[in-house]
Design a protein around this motif. Structure first.
Motif, short mmCIF file in Angstrom:
data_model
loop_
_atom_site.label_atom_id
_atom_site.label_comp_id
_atom_site.label_asym_id
_atom_site.label_seq_id
_atom_site.Cartn_x
_atom_site.Cartn_y
_atom_site.Cartn_z
N GLU A 1 0.84 -1.19 0.00
CA GLU A 1 0.00 0.00 0.00
C GLU A 1 0.88 1.24 0.00
O GLU A 1 1.81 1.36 0.80
CB GLU A 1 -0.90 -0.01 1.24
N VAL A 2 0.61 2.16 -0.90
CA VAL A 2 1.37 3.39 -0.99
C VAL A 2 0.69 4.44 -0.12
O VAL A 2 -0.51 4.69 -0.29
CB VAL A 2 1.45 3.90 -2.45
N PRO A 3 1.41 5.04 0.82
CA PRO A 3 0.78 6.06 1.66
C PRO A 3 0.27 7.23 0.82
O PRO A 3 0.91 7.61 -0.16
CB PRO A 3 1.90 6.51 2.59
N LEU B 1 4.92 7.58 -9.17
CA LEU B 1 5.07 7.25 -10.59
C LEU B 1 6.49 6.82 -10.95
O LEU B 1 6.75 6.42 -12.09
CB LEU B 1 4.68 8.45 -11.45
N LEU B 2 7.40 6.88 -10.00
CA LEU B 2 8.81 6.58 -10.28
C LEU B 2 9.02 5.15 -10.78
O LEU B 2 9.72 4.93 -11.77
CB LEU B 2 9.64 6.83 -9.02
N LYS C 1 -3.13 7.84 -8.89
CA LYS C 1 -4.20 8.01 -7.90
C LYS C 1 -3.81 7.50 -6.52
O LYS C 1 -4.59 7.58 -5.59
CB LYS C 1 -5.46 7.27 -8.35
N GLY C 2 -2.60 6.94 -6.39
CA GLY C 2 -2.15 6.42 -5.11
C GLY C 2 -2.67 5.03 -4.80
O GLY C 2 -2.67 4.60 -3.66
N LEU C 3 -3.11 4.29 -5.83
CA LEU C 3 -3.64 2.94 -5.65
C LEU C 3 -2.60 1.92 -6.11
O LEU C 3 -1.91 2.15 -7.10
CB LEU C 3 -4.93 2.76 -6.46
#
Length: 179
Positions: A43-45, A54-55, A142-144
């Motif tokens: 999970e990305v905070p 996006l890296l 979107k951070g998903l």
């Protein structure tokens, strides 16, 4: 202090009122108030910057672009640039990857029909990768997380397709699949 054999025992410790600590739980800087339980390790905070999220997909695209650039510049149709296919060298049979470099070279030069003729399976793989990569970038923006889980049946199907493709391209009526 000794207790008499018939004396009452000291009172039991009352049960805790908060949930116990769980390894890998939502504790620390990313935990929200009152959130307990495990958090997915991928999970990305939400506080991570968009560029940071996006890296990884952008680095993956850079690696693929570098590989296609190299294959586009160094022609696999000329002998001596790449090692020969071991299966073809020993048996004269085409493996599922035979023609993949020539197809990538043709695609890098903007000739998708030749790429399709060199290795149709590799061409389909390039298209699948492109679609999955776009989905990955959108979700990362979107951070998903990108969750790709496949059941064993999917892997068996993929293996079957590779074997059938290899057999067909080595038979006289499947010569149109040969590079």
């Amino acid at each position: 202090m000794d207790h008499a054999p018939n004396a009452p025992h000291p009172p039991a410790v009352p049960p805790p009122t908060t949930p116990p600590y769980e390894p890998g739980g939502s504790y620390g800087p990313y935990a929200s108030a009152g959130s307990y339980g495990p958090r997915a390790p991928y999970e990305v905070p939400q506080s991570a910057s968009r560029v940071r999220r996006l890296l990884t997909p952008l680095a993956t695209l850079a690696g693929i672009a570098a590989a296609f650039t190299y294959v586009g510049l160094v022609d696999p149709n000329e002998s001596g640039h790449y090692p020969p296919c071991p299966l073809y060298s020993l048996t004269g049979l085409y493996c599922p990857g035979c023609g993949g470099l020539r197809g990538a070279h043709a695609l890098a030069h903007g000739d998708p029909l030749t790429a399709l003729g060199d290795n149709a399976l590799a061409f389909a793989g390039y298209a699948v990768f492109a679609v999955v990569w776009v989905i990955w970038v959108v979700r990362a923006g979107k951070g998903l997380p990108l969750r790709i889980t496949q059941r064993p049946l999917w892997w068996w199907t993929l293996g079957t397709v590779l074997v059938v493709f290899s057999v067909l391209r080595n038979l006289p009526f499947g010569a149109w699949l040969a590079p």
